[in-house]
Scaffold this motif. Structure first.
Motif, PDB file in Angstrom:
ATOM      1  N   VAL A 131       0.855  -1.182   0.000  1.00  0.00           N
ATOM      2  CA  VAL A 131       0.000   0.000   0.000  1.00  0.00           C
ATOM      3  C   VAL A 131       0.895   1.238   0.000  1.00  0.00           C
ATOM      4  CG1 VAL A 131      -1.749   1.329   1.247  1.00  0.00           C
ATOM      5  CG2 VAL A 131      -1.870  -1.175   1.199  1.00  0.00           C
ATOM      6  N   VAL A 132       0.720   2.085  -1.011  1.00  0.00           N
ATOM      7  CA  VAL A 132       1.495   3.317  -1.144  1.00  0.00           C
ATOM      8  C   VAL A 132       0.574   4.492  -0.842  1.00  0.00           C
ATOM      9  CG1 VAL A 132       2.922   4.702  -2.699  1.00  0.00           C
ATOM     10  CG2 VAL A 132       2.910   2.206  -2.910  1.00  0.00           C
ATOM     11  N   HIS A 133       1.039   5.442  -0.058  1.00  0.00           N
ATOM     12  CA  HIS A 133       0.172   6.557   0.345  1.00  0.00           C
ATOM     13  C   HIS A 133      -0.014   7.570  -0.777  1.00  0.00           C
ATOM     14  CE1 HIS A 133      -1.458   9.995   2.494  1.00  0.00           C
ATOM     15  NE2 HIS A 133      -1.687   9.215   3.535  1.00  0.00           N
ATOM     16  N   ARG A 134       1.086   8.084  -1.317  1.00  0.00           N
ATOM     17  CA  ARG A 134       1.114   9.017  -2.452  1.00  0.00           C
ATOM     18  C   ARG A 134       0.676  10.448  -2.124  1.00  0.00           C
ATOM     19  NH1 ARG A 134      -0.675   4.228  -5.008  1.00  0.00           N
ATOM     20  NH2 ARG A 134       0.805   3.467  -6.571  1.00  0.00           N
ATOM     21  N   ASP A 135       0.254  10.709  -0.897  1.00  0.00           N
ATOM     22  CA  ASP A 135      -0.178  12.066  -0.568  1.00  0.00           C
ATOM     23  C   ASP A 135       0.220  12.416   0.859  1.00  0.00           C
ATOM     24  OD1 ASP A 135      -1.375  14.555  -0.936  1.00  0.00           O
ATOM     25  OD2 ASP A 135      -3.374  13.852  -0.365  1.00  0.00           O
ATOM     26  N   ALA A 192       7.816  13.657  -5.178  1.00  0.00           N
ATOM     27  CA  ALA A 192       9.113  13.251  -5.709  1.00  0.00           C
ATOM     28  C   ALA A 192       9.188  13.602  -7.193  1.00  0.00           C
ATOM     29  CB  ALA A 192       9.296  11.746  -5.522  1.00  0.00           C
ATOM     30  N   PRO A 193      10.396  13.743  -7.742  1.00  0.00           N
ATOM     31  CA  PRO A 193      10.523  14.069  -9.168  1.00  0.00           C
ATOM     32  C   PRO A 193       9.775  13.097 -10.071  1.00  0.00           C
ATOM     33  CG  PRO A 193      12.650  14.295  -8.068  1.00  0.00           C
ATOM     34  CD  PRO A 193      11.704  13.689  -7.064  1.00  0.00           C
ATOM     35  N   GLU A 194       9.836  11.803  -9.746  1.00  0.00           N
ATOM     36  CA  GLU A 194       9.181  10.820 -10.622  1.00  0.00           C
ATOM     37  C   GLU A 194       7.656  10.931 -10.537  1.00  0.00           C
ATOM     38  OE1 GLU A 194       9.994   8.517  -6.743  1.00  0.00           O
ATOM     39  OE2 GLU A 194      10.945  10.080  -7.955  1.00  0.00           O
ATOM     40  N   THR A 195       7.146  11.459  -9.435  1.00  0.00           N
ATOM     41  CA  THR A 195       5.706  11.666  -9.317  1.00  0.00           C
ATOM     42  C   THR A 195       5.246  12.714 -10.311  1.00  0.00           C
ATOM     43  OG1 THR A 195       5.824  11.133  -6.964  1.00  0.00           O
ATOM     44  CG2 THR A 195       3.837  12.236  -7.718  1.00  0.00           C
ATOM     45  N   ILE A 196       6.029  13.770 -10.449  1.00  0.00           N
ATOM     46  CA  ILE A 196       5.704  14.831 -11.402  1.00  0.00           C
ATOM     47  C   ILE A 196       5.846  14.322 -12.830  1.00  0.00           C
ATOM     48  CG2 ILE A 196       6.438  17.099 -12.265  1.00  0.00           C
ATOM     49  CD1 ILE A 196       7.176  17.776  -9.365  1.00  0.00           C
ATOM     50  N   ASP A 197       6.855  13.502 -13.068  1.00  0.00           N
ATOM     51  CA  ASP A 197       7.104  13.004 -14.423  1.00  0.00           C
ATOM     52  C   ASP A 197       6.086  11.944 -14.854  1.00  0.00           C
ATOM     53  OD1 ASP A 197       9.305  14.661 -14.566  1.00  0.00           O
ATOM     54  OD2 ASP A 197      10.714  13.123 -13.906  1.00  0.00           O
ATOM     55  N   ASP A 198       5.707  11.050 -13.912  1.00  0.00           N
ATOM     56  CA  ASP A 198       4.823   9.940 -14.278  1.00  0.00           C
ATOM     57  C   ASP A 198       4.126   9.421 -13.026  1.00  0.00           C
ATOM     58  OD1 ASP A 198       3.534   7.799 -15.368  1.00  0.00           O
ATOM     59  OD2 ASP A 198       5.332   6.691 -15.931  1.00  0.00           O
ATOM     60  N   MET A 199       3.042  10.082 -12.658  1.00  0.00           N
ATOM     61  CA  MET A 199       2.344   9.763 -11.414  1.00  0.00           C
ATOM     62  C   MET A 199       1.935   8.300 -11.340  1.00  0.00           C
ATOM     63  SD  MET A 199       1.140  11.005  -8.564  1.00  0.00           S
ATOM     64  CE  MET A 199      -0.047  10.608  -7.282  1.00  0.00           C
ATOM     65  N   GLN A 200       1.498   7.733 -12.440  1.00  0.00           N
ATOM     66  CA  GLN A 200       0.981   6.365 -12.438  1.00  0.00           C
ATOM     67  C   GLN A 200       2.039   5.348 -12.024  1.00  0.00           C
ATOM     68  OE1 GLN A 200      -2.255   5.629 -12.850  1.00  0.00           O
ATOM     69  NE2 GLN A 200      -2.589   7.835 -12.992  1.00  0.00           N
TER      70      GLN A 200
END
Length: 357
Positions: A131-135, A192-200
């Motif tokens: 389970v990843v929070h992401r927020d 994180a940088p990768e969240t901005i680049d590719d959230m999925q």
């Protein structure tokens, strides 16, 4: 309270009686409810968007997997008519964002290290069940006991999937799309940088980055890259600003502040693979040796000397020295302070001391 979904006395799912409207975030309304079956209070959350049923149900299912003392427990999921609800553990206290705004604007490095450690433990437990929070952000961290600062619990795993999709859509758009989403704007300083680049495709390392960004904020009083659309290129460059000199000029705080900062920079490596896992971060944090002695607030009552004086506090008179103040070099009569107190003669002694808001 106009326009809210429920008022006091409403019954949800033939079981939960609404007692208090707590507030709302970008995606949900939050209420305190009484569970009439088990005779206990809980928190009820419902998404503002009634068409998000499938995503909310999946998020609730995921969040229910996590069982750890540093995570608010998901207790139930209810569908009532065309609405759907998540029932979560009630935590008596306030969120970390509220704490920083209303009590102290920064935490000393010992408190910051303690927060980092507890968040790492909560996320490690969630990552073990995939389970990843992401927020993760200050408003999604509850400070148990509020001013007493007795513990920390991560909340809102239950809207993780919904948050992921809204944030992903906003980041993929232009500046107007990003700034129009309250959820995305609140999450951006901790992305994180990768969240901005590719959230999925952003995964567990993005949560570790968020721990680093959040800890930087509580330690310094500033978000590492600011906020709003202009933070995006700075986040993508991933060059963490150095600690301000006032945070390292006092030898009583400098070693621990640098140790916490080293963990922050490890969490905020641009390459996700270079960051520690949440489990590895827990292990490293175990070497910080911070105090868990309860904190209390007081007010400087006497300061007869430029270096020391006394505060009035619930525990009685407390001796205070300017060398024990984090990120400041003076104290004045009438100032509110946040401190840990220890036995002393003739008065208890304070260390560390943080100036209150």
């Amino acid at each position: 309270m106009s326009g809210v979904l429920h008022t006091a006395g409403d019954i949800v799912g033939d079981r939960y009686e609404v007692t208090t409207y707590i507030g709302q975030g970008g995606m949900q309304e939050v209420y305190r409810v009484h569970d009439r079956l088990l005779e206990r209070d809980a928190v009820l959350k419902s998404p503002k968007n009634p068409s998000a049923k499938k995503r909310f149900n999946r998020s609730a299912t995921l969040s229910a997997r996590v069982n750890h003392d540093n995570v608010a427990k998901t207790l139930d999921y209810v569908e009532d008519g065309d609405r759907f609800y998540l029932i979560e553990e009630l935590i008596e206290g306030c969120d970390l964002g509220y704490f920083l705004k209303n009590y102290v604007s920064i935490l000393d490095p010992f408190a910051a290290g303690r927060v980092m450690h507890h968040l790492a433990k909560g996320l490690a437990a969630s990552h073990r069940v995939n389970v990843v929070h992401r927020d993760l952000k200050p408003t999604n961290v509850m400070v148990v006991g509020g001013q007493n600062f007795t513990g920390f619990k991560i909340t809102d795993f239950g809207i993780a999937k919904m948050a992921q999709e809204e944030i992903g859509e906003a980041v993929a758009g232009d500046e107007e799309g990003l700034t129009s989403s309250q959820t995305a704007l609140g999450a951006l300083p901790y992305m994180a940088p990768e969240t901005i680049d590719d959230m999925q495709n952003a995964g567990k390392p993005a949560d570790v980055w968020a721990i680093g960004a959040l800890t930087f904020e509580v330690l310094t009083g500033n978000r590492p890259f600011g906020f709003g659309y202009r933070a995006v290129p700075l986040i993508q460059a991933a060059k963490v600003p150095p600690l301000p000199s006032p945070l390292t000029s006092n030898t009583q705080f400098a070693p621990f502040a640098r140790a916490v900062f080293d963990l922050i920079t490890a969490c905020m490596q641009k390459n996700p693979a270079a960051r520690p896992t949440a489990d590895q971060l827990v292990t490293t944090c175990e070497g910080l040796y911070y105090s868990t002695v309860p904190r209390e607030f007081g007010t400087i009552r006497r300061f007869d000397n430029s270096n020391w004086g006394f505060a009035g506090a619930p525990s009685g008179a407390v001796f205070c020295h300017v060398k024990s103040v984090f990120a400041a070099s003076s104290l004045a009569v009438g100032e509110r302070i946040w401190m840990t107190t220890y036995p002393g003669s003739p008065s208890r002694r304070a260390f560390p001391i943080v100036k209150a808001v």
